[in-house]
Design a protein around this motif. Structure first.
Motif, PDB file in Angstrom:
ATOM      1  N   LYS B 301       0.833  -1.200   0.000  1.00 56.63           N
ATOM      2  CA  LYS B 301       0.000   0.000   0.000  1.00 56.63           C
ATOM      3  C   LYS B 301       0.873   1.258   0.000  1.00 56.63           C
ATOM      4  CE  LYS B 301      -4.340   1.391   1.961  1.00 56.63           C
ATOM      5  NZ  LYS B 301      -5.449   1.048   2.824  1.00 56.63           N
ATOM      6  N   MET B 305       1.216   4.126  -2.757  1.00 56.48           N
ATOM      7  CA  MET B 305       1.043   5.544  -2.454  1.00 56.48           C
ATOM      8  C   MET B 305       2.230   6.356  -2.981  1.00 56.48           C
ATOM      9  SD  MET B 305       2.460   7.847  -0.127  1.00 56.48           S
ATOM     10  CE  MET B 305       3.058   6.852   1.219  1.00 56.48           C
ATOM     11  N   ALA B 308       1.807   6.750  -6.504  1.00 55.22           N
ATOM     12  CA  ALA B 308       0.664   7.631  -6.786  1.00 55.22           C
ATOM     13  C   ALA B 308       1.069   9.095  -6.662  1.00 55.22           C
ATOM     14  CB  ALA B 308      -0.484   7.316  -5.829  1.00 55.22           C
ATOM     15  N   LYS B 404       0.615  -1.741  -9.518  1.00 56.52           N
ATOM     16  CA  LYS B 404      -0.154  -0.633 -10.077  1.00 56.52           C
ATOM     17  C   LYS B 404      -0.690   0.154  -8.889  1.00 56.52           C
ATOM     18  CE  LYS B 404      -1.517  -2.189 -14.614  1.00 56.52           C
ATOM     19  NZ  LYS B 404      -0.580  -1.229 -15.212  1.00 56.52           N
ATOM     20  N   PRO B 405      -0.386   1.447  -8.853  1.00 57.25           N
ATOM     21  CA  PRO B 405      -0.784   2.225  -7.683  1.00 57.25           C
ATOM     22  C   PRO B 405      -2.254   2.035  -7.345  1.00 57.25           C
ATOM     23  CG  PRO B 405       0.493   3.575  -9.178  1.00 57.25           C
ATOM     24  CD  PRO B 405       0.317   2.260  -9.844  1.00 57.25           C
ATOM     25  N   VAL B 406      -3.099   1.987  -8.371  1.00 58.68           N
ATOM     26  CA  VAL B 406      -4.533   1.920  -8.097  1.00 58.68           C
ATOM     27  C   VAL B 406      -4.891   0.604  -7.406  1.00 58.68           C
ATOM     28  CG1 VAL B 406      -5.211   0.989 -10.354  1.00 58.68           C
ATOM     29  CG2 VAL B 406      -6.821   2.377  -9.059  1.00 58.68           C
ATOM     30  N   LEU B 409      -3.169   0.586  -3.746  1.00 57.37           N
ATOM     31  CA  LEU B 409      -3.835   1.423  -2.752  1.00 57.37           C
ATOM     32  C   LEU B 409      -5.235   0.901  -2.406  1.00 57.37           C
ATOM     33  CD1 LEU B 409      -2.881   4.872  -4.222  1.00 57.37           C
ATOM     34  CD2 LEU B 409      -2.440   4.179  -1.881  1.00 57.37           C
ATOM     35  N   SER B 411      -8.161   1.539  -2.493  1.00 57.61           N
ATOM     36  CA  SER B 411      -8.996   2.677  -2.834  1.00 57.61           C
ATOM     37  C   SER B 411      -8.032   3.749  -3.260  1.00 57.61           C
ATOM     38  CB  SER B 411      -9.793   3.132  -1.629  1.00 57.61           C
ATOM     39  OG  SER B 411      -8.939   3.637  -0.653  1.00 57.61           O
ATOM     40  N   PHE B 412      -8.349   4.415  -4.334  1.00 57.19           N
ATOM     41  CA  PHE B 412      -7.481   5.456  -4.852  1.00 57.19           C
ATOM     42  C   PHE B 412      -6.196   4.852  -5.362  1.00 57.19           C
ATOM     43  CE2 PHE B 412      -7.634   9.512  -5.974  1.00 57.19           C
ATOM     44  CZ  PHE B 412      -8.240  10.405  -5.090  1.00 57.19           C
TER      45      PHE B 412
END
Lengths: 227, 412
Positions: B301, B305, B308, B404-406, B409, B411-412
């Motif tokens: 996570k 982030m 992101a 993949k950041p999405v 994370l 969410s977001f």
């Protein structure tokens, strides 16, 4: 002037198996300096829309322009750079870097932008003061309350002076006092510095403070209310 | 700030980091100790061969060592000595007459190599005098004296003052036999050598191989082998080259060429050390991959982030690699220090292998092994660990940048 434009944005998950249409053609324009809440029931597509606007996900159809640039066709690497320059993120779970102090967290994106140490320090201290944490500069996230961590997250999102800030359920984990405090800070920054905020939220206290409320239902804009 | 982040990330889970640091340090210690042991064993073997009779360099007439044909003589000993004494690198030399012979006693017979030496010269080149367990090194006496190895003494049931007969070809190719009295028994710790080599006085041997009818031959000039000991073993190749020029037509061989087993042993030991090292480093690679993979997977996570908010893949990759290198940076000095202390201690005190002495002696190894490593081994080890850390970091780092950041994370 619109800082964010979405045109016919669709998003289909699992297109080859059991397709789930999360967004079914979203047209939206968000102007500079707006304080917008995207609301709607669970599964309405709020988070998907924010992910796409934030360049973390790509639409299946349609396009997204940020500051006049179509981000839906950008490569991963270009998108990372684009996010660094133009978008500030505030996450529901704060998501600060646990090994860095409050000031270092705020400085982090500026560091990625290769700004000078003096500039980074000055900007971080200014923002931490603005969110009322000037006495917590050297504290690490684990030493801060949830509300304080979220304020550091807001300061971090603001630090590189992004085009806009996306906040996904920023108050979901906060108590009433911290929520009120955070909303005050964000509203002040919006008014005094003209920072554009886009939230997704369920929280009525956030919705009450928003000056524009976009309601999504079943992947479509159901209502777009300006106050 | 990224190096600071990497350093702090290393210490987020101190127990886990210390476990991998300990593993790396112990790996380095083990690799150094094994290298020290192997090098010590190799040097013990080589030194024992050099001390026993090989010397650093040997000079023969061409082809002599193939058939031990007595027609292949070196230039007269008096001339050779003059040339050798002019060499500043030379510590000592021994002129020898070497014949292949049959040694027999009432108990039996065995093939041996008879080395006819001048006692004073030989004592300066080889350690045979020090290896005597019984008797004396060529005492003043009438008649033919012989020094034999413990192994031969046992096989032929010979004791001090026993008589034995040596049978060999003379210069005229006629078979000659002569009785020798055992004046000393040596034990070099190298069983094959002790069972197949005897030492006699060169004057005695020359007298026996020169036909009595030959009046032209000067006994003291007849020589077949010159064994040279240098001040510095590292100069063997230089001195060999000098001698080849000074003595055209003669064969000058270094100890490695004289005893190809020494060269084989040296290279084998180096290969075995390398294999130990590779096995240890491979084990470390997997240990480090495991640790770093855990470090990445529990931070999915957070890594999502970071990407992101704008940390590019190269920086994420570098951070993970740096974290791994930092583990190595902490572990390497500890491992090197432990290894250095162990090697220094065993270099001084030796490690007693007498429990395996019989087996070791049959391979020409001494019972006490003194660890030894070349100074360069420490830096090679440090570089090896550095490269291992980088290699081990690649998979976890790739895993991190493929996120993949999405998704990371959620969410977001």
């Amino acid at each position: 002037m619109a800082v964010i434009t979405t045109k016919g944005v669709e998003k289909v998950y699992n297109p080859d198996k059991i397709p789930v249409k999360a967004l079914k053609g979203v047209d939206l324009e968000i102007e500079a300096g707006e304080f917008t809440a995207i609301v709607g029931p669970s599964g309405s597509g709020k988070t998907t829309l924010l992910n796409i606007i934030g360049g973390l996900d790509r639409p299946t159809a349609g396009y997204v322009e940020v500051g006049g640039e179509d981000i839906s066709q950008m490569s991963d690497n270009v998108l990372i750079d684009f996010r660094k320059q133009h978008i500030g993120f505030v996450f529901q779970a704060y998501n600060l870097i646990p090994v860095l102090t409050a000031r270092e967290n705020v400085e982090f994106v500026m560091l990625l932008q290769n700004r000078s140490k003096t500039e980074r320090h000055a900007r971080a201290d200014e923002l931490l003061k603005a969110v009322g944490l000037e006495d917590k500069v050297h504290k690490r996230p684990a030493e801060l309350s949830g509300g304080q961590q979220q304020r550091v997250a807001v300061a971090r999102a603001l630090a590189p002076k992004p085009t806009f800030i996306l906040a996904d359920e920023p108050t979901a984990n906060l108590d009433s006092e911290s929520t009120a405090n955070l909303l005050d800070i964000m509203a002040r920054l919006n008014q005094e510095e003209g920072v554009t905020f886009v939230f997704s939220t369920h929280d009525q206290r956030v919705i009450d403070r928003a000056r524009r409320v976009v309601t999504l239902v079943d992947g479509r804009v159901d209502e777009d209310l300006r106050r | 700030m990224i190096p600071i982040m990497a350093w702090r990330n290393v210490w987020r889970s101190p127990t886990r980091s210390w476990v991998v640091i300990t593993a790396i340090a112990l790996g380095i210690w083990a690799a150094l100790s094994l290298t020290g042991f192997a090098t010590g064993m190799m040097k013990s073997y080589v030194n024992s061969a050099i001390e026993n009779s090989v010397g650093h360099l040997q000079i023969h007439a061409p082809g002599f060592t193939e058939e031990y044909d007595l027609q292949n003589q070196l230039p007269p000993a008096s001339e050779l000595s003059t040339q050798l004494e002019a060499l500043p690198q030379l510590q000592a030399y021994s002129m020898r007459t070497v014949v292949s012979s049959m040694a027999s006693s009432s108990q039996g017979a065995r093939g041996v190599m008879v080395k006819g030496v001048e006692p004073q010269q030989e004592a300066a080149v080889s350690a045979i005098e020090d290896k005597l367990v019984e008797g004396e090194f060529f005492p003043e006496m009438r008649g033919n004296a012989v020094l034999i190895g413990q192994e031969l003494a046992e096989k032929l049931n010979l004791k001090l003052r026993s008589k034995m007969v040596l049978t060999f070809q003379g210069l005229d190719r006629e078979i000659t036999a002569a009785a020798f009295r055992v004046v000393g028994i040596f034990d070099t710790g190298n069983t094959p050598f002790d069972g197949s080599t005897v030492f006699v006085e060169r004057a005695d041997l020359n007298r026996l191989i020169i036909p009595q009818t030959d009046s032209t031959m000067v006994q003291s000039d007849l020589v077949y082998e010159a064994a040279l000991l240098l001040h510095d073993v590292n100069q063997v190749d230089t001195v060999a080259a000098l001698l080849e020029t000074a003595l055209p037509g003669q064969e000058v061989k270094t100890y490695r060429e004289v005893s190809p087993d020494l060269e084989l042993y040296e290279s084998q030991i180096q290969n075995v050390s390398m294999i130990y090292l590779v096995v240890i480093l491979l084990a470390l690679v997997f240990g480090i991959i495991n640790t770093m993979l855990m470090a990445v997977l529990e931070r999915i996570k957070e890594l999502g982030m970071l990407m992101a908010i704008g940390m590019n893949k190269l920086r994420v990759f570098s951070m993970i690699v740096l974290e791994t290198i930092l583990l190595g940076v902490v572990a390497t000095p500890i491992g090197l220090l432990l290894g250095y202390l162990t090697i220094n201690y065993v270099r001084e005190n030796g490690i007693d292998m007498s429990a395996y002495s019989e087996g070791m002696a049959s391979y020409g190894l001494s019972q006490i092994i003194y660890f030894d490593v070349e100074p360069g081994v420490y830096s090679q080890m440090a570089i090896g660990v550095f490269l291992t850390a980088i290699l081990a970091a690649i998979y976890p780092a790739l895993k991190a940048i493929r996120l993949k950041p999405v998704d990371a994370l959620h969410s977001f």
